[in-house]
Scaffold this active site. Structure first.
Site, PDB file in Angstrom:
ATOM      1  N   HIS A 125       0.868  -1.179   0.000  1.00 19.15           N
ATOM      2  CA  HIS A 125       0.000   0.000   0.000  1.00 19.15           C
ATOM      3  C   HIS A 125       0.908   1.234   0.000  1.00 19.15           C
ATOM      4  O   HIS A 125       2.014   1.181   0.537  1.00 19.15           O
ATOM      5  CB  HIS A 125      -0.842  -0.053   1.280  1.00 19.15           C
ATOM      6  CG  HIS A 125      -1.920   0.962   1.388  1.00 19.15           C
ATOM      7  ND1 HIS A 125      -1.682   2.253   1.775  1.00 19.15           N
ATOM      8  CD2 HIS A 125      -3.259   0.883   1.179  1.00 19.15           C
ATOM      9  CE1 HIS A 125      -2.828   2.922   1.801  1.00 19.15           C
ATOM     10  NE2 HIS A 125      -3.801   2.121   1.447  1.00 19.15           N
ATOM     11  N   ASP A 202       2.951  -4.907   8.210  1.00 13.34           N
ATOM     12  CA  ASP A 202       1.757  -4.085   8.041  1.00 13.34           C
ATOM     13  C   ASP A 202       0.553  -5.032   8.124  1.00 13.34           C
ATOM     14  O   ASP A 202       0.285  -5.801   7.195  1.00 13.34           O
ATOM     15  CB  ASP A 202       1.832  -3.371   6.686  1.00 13.34           C
ATOM     16  CG  ASP A 202       0.535  -2.654   6.325  1.00 13.34           C
ATOM     17  OD1 ASP A 202      -0.451  -2.779   7.083  1.00 13.34           O
ATOM     18  OD2 ASP A 202       0.515  -1.982   5.284  1.00 13.34           O
ATOM     19  N   GLN A 205      -4.695  -5.333   6.806  1.00 10.47           N
ATOM     20  CA  GLN A 205      -5.716  -6.262   6.290  1.00 10.47           C
ATOM     21  C   GLN A 205      -5.784  -7.552   7.094  1.00 10.47           C
ATOM     22  O   GLN A 205      -6.851  -8.159   7.225  1.00 10.47           O
ATOM     23  CB  GLN A 205      -5.445  -6.593   4.810  1.00 10.47           C
ATOM     24  CG  GLN A 205      -5.568  -5.407   3.877  1.00 10.47           C
ATOM     25  CD  GLN A 205      -6.982  -4.830   3.822  1.00 10.47           C
ATOM     26  OE1 GLN A 205      -7.974  -5.502   4.088  1.00 10.47           O
ATOM     27  NE2 GLN A 205      -7.081  -3.556   3.489  1.00 10.47           N
ATOM     28  N   LYS A 228     -10.599  -0.683  10.355  1.00  7.70           N
ATOM     29  CA  LYS A 228     -10.833  -1.881   9.520  1.00  7.70           C
ATOM     30  C   LYS A 228     -11.198  -3.087  10.401  1.00  7.70           C
ATOM     31  O   LYS A 228     -11.560  -4.136   9.924  1.00  7.70           O
ATOM     32  CB  LYS A 228      -9.582  -2.220   8.708  1.00  7.70           C
ATOM     33  CG  LYS A 228      -9.227  -1.141   7.693  1.00  7.70           C
ATOM     34  CD  LYS A 228      -8.048  -1.570   6.860  1.00  7.70           C
ATOM     35  CE  LYS A 228      -7.311  -0.420   6.245  1.00  7.70           C
ATOM     36  NZ  LYS A 228      -7.864   0.062   4.988  1.00  7.70           N
ATOM     37  N   CYS A 366      -4.635   2.490  -3.885  1.00  6.83           N
ATOM     38  CA  CYS A 366      -3.444   2.990  -3.182  1.00  6.83           C
ATOM     39  C   CYS A 366      -2.271   2.046  -3.367  1.00  6.83           C
ATOM     40  O   CYS A 366      -1.483   1.810  -2.428  1.00  6.83           O
ATOM     41  CB  CYS A 366      -3.702   3.190  -1.693  1.00  6.83           C
ATOM     42  SG  CYS A 366      -4.886   4.464  -1.338  1.00  6.83           S
TER      43      CYS A 366
HETATM   44  N1  PMP Z   1      -1.675  -0.913   4.525  1.00  2.00           N
HETATM   45  C1  PMP Z   1      -2.627  -1.689   4.007  1.00  2.00           C
HETATM   46  C2  PMP Z   1      -2.294  -3.097   3.572  1.00  2.00           C
HETATM   47  C3  PMP Z   1      -3.934  -1.208   3.882  1.00  2.00           C
HETATM   48  O1  PMP Z   1      -4.886  -1.976   3.376  1.00  2.00           O
HETATM   49  C4  PMP Z   1      -4.215   0.121   4.304  1.00  2.00           C
HETATM   50  C5  PMP Z   1      -5.608   0.702   4.164  1.00  2.00           C
HETATM   51  N2  PMP Z   1      -6.210   0.441   2.930  1.00  2.00           N
HETATM   52  C6  PMP Z   1      -3.190   0.879   4.858  1.00  2.00           C
HETATM   53  C7  PMP Z   1      -1.940   0.332   4.947  1.00  2.00           C
HETATM   54  C8  PMP Z   1      -3.422   2.273   5.362  1.00  2.00           C
HETATM   55  O2  PMP Z   1      -4.298   2.262   6.449  1.00  2.00           O
HETATM   56  P1  PMP Z   1      -4.886   3.625   7.042  1.00  2.00           P
HETATM   57  O3  PMP Z   1      -5.385   4.411   5.875  1.00  2.00           O
HETATM   58  O4  PMP Z   1      -5.989   3.159   7.952  1.00  2.00           O
HETATM   59  O5  PMP Z   1      -3.791   4.312   7.784  1.00  2.00           O
END
Ligand code: PMP
Length: 408
Positions: A125, A202, A205, A228, A366
């Site tokens: 991401h 990270d 998910q 999430k 993203c």
């Molecule tokens: N890493 C991953 C794998 C994600 O799916 C996301 C959110 N889509 C993020 C980072 C970023 O999370 P946040 O926008 O809640 O900070």
């Protein structure tokens, strides 16, 4: 206490699922972006906003004691949930993005020197790319990348070469928000540690789909977002091994992160407050504990069984559709599916399906580098949560087929 063992009970706890969208019953399949909230999370936010409200750690009055207790209790609930060894290892942040930025600035800022490297994967991401690019740029260090193969798997055969002595930290997702594959993080951590390199996972998910045990994983950092995980927005966690967090300088300066302050010099508070400057989102943290309690109140066997049946059904049905390309192929996966369909733009499909009541994500997710890897500009994604049913998966497939027909 008896665990929840049927999906109807789970659904009844989510007021958001009762709504209609475009005059259709909502089928919410954008859980990878953010999940809906159960009643107990909403109730905690309301309770605190309605009066159980006093700034934490600061005053002796009753309301401050109550909120401080709720905040610190949430830290303990989170610690247990991730199986961290100590409460000092749980830092509350505003989310995954903030947690990764903290590590990039504080760990990367301290350890990276000219010519060093940070290792990520091609399937990250943007939150796990850009903070590292920024710190690498300021330190004249390099960002190295583990490529993914056609099926979306990390090229583990390249790892030994990539993990040389220039690498000062590895930062990868447990599960990509595009591919849905459970990455072989244990093997990566083992190999990195053999060379003395710390690893950040990270878990944005994974936290909601698989059980997280940071001690078993032996990762050095683990990060996730509350929203999430059925919790409030603006909440998140940075888990770090105590000795590594202790060795890092603080990030933001301000109230609560200090020991003594004079105009000449400040000494810092011990963990975890060293990394929690300013008034934190204490209402959010208390409500996130409720989200964790909600997850823990469900029978894990039900969650695993539902996950598997949705994975089996969706994979089979998606692959039957003419011209559909599913990204992320393999047995070890969660109920999150990204795909493209020949001749139908993902955004057009998403818009048509929205009219049918189905909420999906479309676009670059993203994860622009991954889009480029697969030679597409955008994908469509359906991502499931604990409250989604097989009937909803069936409705999704039928709606997708209708939408494709309308565009052909
Ligand atoms: N890493 C991953 C794998 C994600 O799916 C996301 C959110 N889509 C993020 C980072 C970023 O999370 P946040 O926008 O809640 O900070």
């Amino acid at each position: 206490m008896n665990k929840i063992s049927d999906i109807e009970t789970i659904r009844s706890l989510f007021p958001a699922l009762e709504q209609t969208v475009n005059s259709r019953k909502l089928v919410y399949l954008d859980n990878g972006a953010t999940a809906q909230k159960p009643k107990q999370v909403i109730d905690m936010v309301n309770l605190m906003n309605s009066g159980v409200n006093g700034n934490i750690h600061r005053a002796v009055h009753e309301l401050s004691s109550k909120t401080t207790e709720l905040y610190e209790e949430s830290r303990e609930v989170t610690r247990k949930f991730m199986n961290a060894a100590q409460r000092e290892e749980i830092i509350f942040t505003s989310g995954t993005t903030a947690s990764i930025n903290l590590v990039a600035v504080c760990y990367g800022g301290k350890h990276l020197k000219k010519g060093d490297s940070v290792l990520i994967s091609e399937a990250e991401h943007h939150s796990n790319i850009v903070p590292w690019q920024m710190i690498c740029q300021s330190k004249e260090a390099n960002l190295r990348v583990i490529p993914v193969d056609e099926n979306g798997h990390w090229r583990m055969d390249m790892l030994d070469n990539l993990l040389d002595s220039s690498v000062k930290i590895v930062s990868v997702s447990h599960i990509s928000n595009v591919l849905g594959l459970i990455n072989p993080v244990e093997e990566l951590i083992f190999k990195a540690h053999a060379k003395g390199i710390p690893v950040l996972i990270d878990g944005a998910q994974s936290i909601v789909h698989i059980e997280t045990d940071v001690r078993k994983l032996d990762c050095d950092f683990y990060v996730f977002s509350g929203h999430k995980l059925y919790g409030p927005t603006g909440t998140g966690v940075l888990y770090g091994k105590r000795e590594i967090l202790d060795s890092m300088p603080p990030w933001m300066g301000g109230g609560d992160m200090v020991d003594t302050v004079t105009l000449e010099k400040t000494t810092y508070a011990p963990l975890p407050l060293k990394f929690e400057a300013g008034t934190p989102n204490f209402i959010g943290a208390a409500a996130m504990a409720e989200a964790i309690r909600f997850v823990e109140s469900i029978d894990r066997k039900l969650l695993d069984k539902m996950e598997q049946s949705i994975v089996d059904y969706m994979t089979e049905e998606l692959l039957k559709i003419d011209g559909l390309r599913l990204y992320g192929r393999g047995d070890s996966r969660i109920s999150l599916f990204s795909f493209t369909v020949n001749g139908a733009h993902p955004s057009d499909l998403a818009m048509i399906m929205d009219k049918m009541g189905v909420a999906l994500r479309s676009g670059q997710m993203c994860a622009e580098p991954l889009m480029r890897r697969f030679g597409v500009e955008a994908m469509l994604r359906a991502s499931f949560a604990a409250y989604n049913t097989i009937e909803e998966a069936e409705y999704f497939i039928a709606s997708l087929k209708r939408a494709i027909k309308m565009l052909s």
